[in-house]
Motif scaffolding. Structure first.
Motif, PDB file in Angstrom:
ATOM      1  N   CYS A   1      -4.096 -52.482  79.832  1.00 55.43           N
ATOM      2  CA  CYS A   1      -3.066 -51.750  79.086  1.00 55.43           C
ATOM      3  C   CYS A   1      -1.735 -51.704  79.838  1.00 55.43           C
ATOM      4  O   CYS A   1      -1.710 -51.539  81.063  1.00 55.43           O
ATOM      5  CB  CYS A   1      -3.511 -50.308  78.868  1.00 55.43           C
ATOM      6  SG  CYS A   1      -5.019 -50.165  77.923  1.00 55.43           S
TER       7      CYS A   1
ATOM      8  N   SER B   1      -1.216 -53.042  73.969  1.00 56.88           N
ATOM      9  CA  SER B   1      -1.766 -51.684  74.029  1.00 56.88           C
ATOM     10  C   SER B   1      -0.885 -50.653  73.326  1.00 56.88           C
ATOM     11  O   SER B   1      -1.346 -49.548  73.026  1.00 56.88           O
ATOM     12  CB  SER B   1      -1.993 -51.274  75.487  1.00 56.88           C
ATOM     13  OG  SER B   1      -0.801 -51.354  76.213  1.00 56.88           O
TER      14      SER B   1
ATOM     15  N   TYR C   1      -1.030 -47.087  74.303  1.00 55.41           N
ATOM     16  CA  TYR C   1      -2.367 -46.531  74.562  1.00 55.41           C
ATOM     17  C   TYR C   1      -2.710 -46.627  76.054  1.00 55.41           C
ATOM     18  O   TYR C   1      -2.416 -47.625  76.709  1.00 55.41           O
ATOM     19  CB  TYR C   1      -3.408 -47.295  73.748  1.00 55.41           C
ATOM     20  CG  TYR C   1      -4.829 -46.895  74.089  1.00 55.41           C
ATOM     21  CD1 TYR C   1      -5.415 -45.799  73.464  1.00 55.41           C
ATOM     22  CD2 TYR C   1      -5.556 -47.582  75.065  1.00 55.41           C
ATOM     23  CE1 TYR C   1      -6.711 -45.411  73.787  1.00 55.41           C
ATOM     24  CE2 TYR C   1      -6.844 -47.197  75.393  1.00 55.41           C
ATOM     25  CZ  TYR C   1      -7.411 -46.115  74.752  1.00 55.41           C
ATOM     26  OH  TYR C   1      -8.693 -45.728  75.087  1.00 55.41           O
TER      27      TYR C   1
ATOM     28  N   ASP D   1      -6.461 -49.895  72.951  1.00 58.80           N
ATOM     29  CA  ASP D   1      -6.255 -49.094  71.744  1.00 58.80           C
ATOM     30  C   ASP D   1      -7.419 -49.283  70.760  1.00 58.80           C
ATOM     31  O   ASP D   1      -7.230 -49.610  69.585  1.00 58.80           O
ATOM     32  CB  ASP D   1      -4.934 -49.535  71.088  1.00 58.80           C
ATOM     33  CG  ASP D   1      -4.355 -48.470  70.180  1.00 58.80           C
ATOM     34  OD1 ASP D   1      -4.927 -47.365  70.142  1.00 58.80           O
ATOM     35  OD2 ASP D   1      -3.357 -48.752  69.509  1.00 58.80           O
TER      36      ASP D   1
END
Ligand SMILES: Nc1nc2c(c(=O)[nH]1)N[C@H]1C(S)=C(S)[C@@H](COP(=O)(O)OP(=O)(O)OC[C@H]3O[C@@H](n4cnc5c(=O)[nH]c(N)nc54)[C@H](O)[C@@H]3O)O[C@H]1N2
Ligand SMILES: Nc1nc2c(c(=O)[nH]1)N[C@H]1C(S)=C(S)[C@@H](COP(=O)(O)OP(=O)(O)OC[C@H]3O[C@@H](n4cnc5c(=O)[nH]c(N)nc54)[C@H](O)[C@@H]3O)O[C@H]1N2
Ligand code: SF4
Ligand SMILES: [Mo]
Length: 679
Positions: A16, A39, A42, A184
């Motif tokens: 991420c 991501s 997230y 995510d």
């Protein structure tokens, strides 16, 4: 003045994007990067704890060498010279194989570090290479090798186009995926489950992922292969197979063999073995027929079971039977943007044959160029392995039979551990070498590119200076090699090069230049279809029915599933194997034994009681926690702890005959109440 730097998290496969706020040398906060294309802002609790991990009270700040009375802090030059002397002496007296390496999970997330570790073992001329793959998922390279001629094909879910996705023994909402990275995950899984798309989860627990699914099947642990064998039987026998694809990309003889070996997995038999209702199994068949193409992703729930190889094979066979591999809406093969497997893999018409295992375990075939971790203690005890270098791994919590592993590691002439913190393994080491952590090095996900949902890569510069005297893992490996008279760095790289110079070399044949990747931080191309079919498979055909796997499946014919309790594997959100970034004290708050209330009641156990679970290999104790969302036969403790260490219930004997993989899920155990919660 605080400053903010963009980077990416390397605890797990999701990679991420993060924004790190730094004040002086202090990491003040780590947050998700909303501008990161994969991501999208997230992060999970582990990523957001990266600052705590960086400032971990157990951080290793300087090399240390064990002596009679304890540890001695050593200068780098002395520590390197000492290890090199022991390596040289061992090779001279006992041969190159007496020096080995174990390459763990964290090493794989250090692009330059793992590259150098691999070259280090090669330069020694040693066959004693071990990695976490053989205690995680050796069935995946095996099935890839037997079906395609190459061990490294990575099928990736075509997550935007697939309409029928299934996770079998994988819980991406917590793990973020097994050899497919799902940053995510909740948003992604919701999209996969939005009508008319369907998401199936096959897991004996009602997992966080199962809650998002269209359908959830909860088989008895260890029986997934029967669901798949039944599914293929119905598709081949009663419609739903892609006959045109099969005619072009498999031989008629292989199709006939597959059809014959799955024939006995009738709805009745599959239902009896799995405990799933025949109507649910029929619904799965109908769903596959309706969608045509599928994307089935397995995880540790199947790769750690006794039937790992046949389960993985049947998943691959399902994709071939439905024409779903290398095709939009199914699974594509990610060759890596940096690694570019498509440049190396040419058709390999030879039927793969293994070489014998290490001398103390010759019965364990070696298909890829490493030995199974299950053989390591035998190799030490037999005097074959005398010096072990551990790169970013923690064998004391990861290997089966930890007591024997501890005794074996203590017998070594040298145990050299490259880590960022003190661990159960540094406790038994002779030499501990502090390594730069995630925020202290420039990096490229050189080994994890292939697990991305896009053909993509990303770059991060170092965000903060190394703590104490920590050094890059690549540099330590190169210095150790140099001190033994070997060179692992191709010119113009030297042990004084910068991280970026090594990464530039690694990106040498990427589809985007290193400067471009470094400037843009994240570079993605869409999925790439057809390269395996057209350029890798001999004659464009899969080996649909490898004889080793047909033989293993035949042996499951008479399976009578053992009654519970069965211990199964599972991941926890806050921990990454033995790494607990959100919990600075390693000993704090151990795991619980999660039990179905019915199972608890039949053993007179109530919530919070201390229970012991055991089998012929060992036993562990922990407090019970009741959870109705489990299959009633199941008990669950997470691995990665020294107390209790669930690996005590796994064994290095017997192991899978083809891969040397220990059984780490669906393990029959006894269960006993040992005392009330307050005791
Ligand atoms: N938070 C967190 N994330 C991690 C890790 C971690 O420790 N913590 N570890 C990382 C690593 S090293 C790996 S390899 C990946 C693993 O990634 P995953 O394989 O997705 O791991 P899990 O989340 O444990 O999912 C495994 C699931 O299999 C189920 N299961 C157990 N036995 C069986 C069975 O016999 N059949 C079926 N169908 N299911 C079964 C379990 O209930 C569990 O839900 O996760 C990575 N990500
Ligand atoms: N019984 C049982 N056994 C299992 C499993 C199970 O589910 N049940 N799971 C298996 C699986 S899937 C795996 S992958 C293995 C995991 O096996 P390992 O990879 O050996 O275990 P980890 O705990 O992930 O160890 C990673 C180590 O790297 C260190 N580290 C962290 N960051 C860095 C860094 O930047 N550089 C360096 N050099 N070191 C760093 C950490 O401190 C830690 O000591 O265990 C396997 N064993
Ligand atoms: S899911 Fe968590 S641990 Fe994995 S890369 Fe993202 S923030 Fe890091
Ligand atoms: Mo793993």
């Amino acid at each position: 003045m605080p400053r903010e730097a963009a980077s990416f998290c390397r605890f797990c496969i999701a990679l991420c994007g993060i924004r790190v706020t730094v004040e002086g040398d202090t990491v003040v906060s780590v947050k998700g990067d909303p501008d990161h294309p994969a991501s999208r802002g997230y992060t999970c609790t582990k990523g957001r704890s990266l600052g705590r991990w960086h400032h971990h009270p157990g951080r290793l700040l300087a090399p240390k060498v064990r002596h009679a009375g304890g540890w001695r802090r050593a200068a780098w030059s002395d520590a390197i010279a000492d290890v090199a002397r022991l390596i040289g002496a061992s090779i001279e007296r006992h041969g190159a194989d007496s020096v080995g390496a174990y390459i763990g999970t964290a090493a794989s997330l250090d692009g330059a570090g793992k590259w150098a570790a691999e070259r280090f073992v090669t330069a020694l001329g040693s066959r004693s290479k071990y990695s976490a793959i053989s205690i995680d998922t050796p069935c995946k390279p095996l099935v890839s090798l037997l079906m395609s001629g190459h061990p490294g094909l990575v099928p990736v879910v075509d997550d935007r186009a697939c309409t029928l996705t299934a996770f079998v023994g994988s819980n991406p909402v917590v793990s973020h995926g097994h050899l497919n990275g799902f940053p995510d995950p909740v948003v992604r899984l919701r999209a996969m489950a939005a009508a008319p798309r369907e998401l199936w989860v096959i897991d004996p627990r009602t997992t966080e992922s199962a809650r998002l699914a269209t359908r959830h099947l909860a088989p008895r642990p260890g029986t997934d292969f029967a669901i798949l064998a039944h599914l293929i039987r119905e598709l081949l026998g009663r419609g739903g197979a892609d006959l045109g694809y099969l005619a072009a990309h498999a031989t008629a003889a292989d199709v006939a063999t597959l059809r014959a070996v799955v024939e006995e997995w009738t709805p009745e038999r599959a239902s009896e073995v799995t405990g799933c209702a025949a109507a649910d199994l029929a619904d799965l068949v109908v769903a596959v027929r309706r969608h045509g193409r599928v994307a089935f992703q397995t995880g540790t729930g199947t790769t750690m079971s006794a039937a790992a190889n046949v389960t993985e094979w049947l998943v691959w066979a399902l994709h071939v039977v439905t024409g779903s591999y290398d095709a939009p809406g199914g699974m594509w093969f990610n060759p890596g943007l940096l690694r570019r497997s498509e440049l190396d893999l040419v058709p390999n018409p030879a039927v793969p044959t293994p070489t014998p295992g290490p001398p103390s375990r010759p019965e364990l075939p070696t298909w890829v160029d490493e030995y199974p971790c299950a053989a390591l203690a035998d190799e030490v005890e037999a005097g074959h392995l005398r010096v072990l270098v551990v790169f970013g791994g923690n064998p004391m919590t990861a290997f089966p039979n930890p007591e024997r592993v501890r005794r074996a590691l203590a017998m070594l002439d040298a145990l050299v551990v490259l880590d960022v913190v003190d661990t159960e393994t540094t406790e038994v080491a002779t030499h501990v070498l502090p390594t730069t952590g995630q925020l202290e090095r420039a990096d490229l996900p050189y080994y994890y590119d292939q697990f991305s949902l896009d053909r993509s890569t990303q770059f991060t510069p170092a965000v903060v200076a190394p703590v104490g005297e920590a050094r890059g893992m690549w540099r330590i490996a190169a210095q150790l090699a140099e001190a033994t008279g070997r060179a692992i760095l191709p010119a113009p790289l030297t042990t004084r090069s910068r991280d970026e110079d090594v990464l530039r070399h690694l990106a040498g044949r990427a589809t985007a230049s290193f400067d471009d990747v470094a400037a843009r931080r994240y570079v993605a191309e869409g999925p790439t279809y057809g390269w395996v079919r057209d350029g890798v498979l001999p004659g464009g055909r899969w080996r649909l029915a490898p004889r080793e796997l047909v033989a293993q499946l035949s042996r499951w014919r008479d399976l009578v599933p053992p009654p519970g309790p069965l211990l199964t594997c599972r991941r926890e959100p806050r921990h990454l194997n033995s790494q607990r970034p959100a919990v600075p004290d390693r000993g704090a708050a151990g795991p619980t034994v999660v039990l179905h209330p019915g199972m608890a009641a039949s053993h007179a156990i109530t919530d919070g009681d201390v229970v012991s679970i055991g089998n012929a290999h060992g036993s562990v104790r922990a407090p019970a926690a009741l959870d109705p969302d489990l299959h009633p036969d199941l008990v669950s403790i997470t691995h990665g702890w020294s107390a209790p260490n669930v690996s005590a219930l796994a064994s290095e004997r017997p192991v899978d005959e083809l891969t040397g993989m220990p059984v780490q899920t669906a393990i029959p155990v006894s269960l006993e109440r040992r005392g009330g919660g307050a005791e």
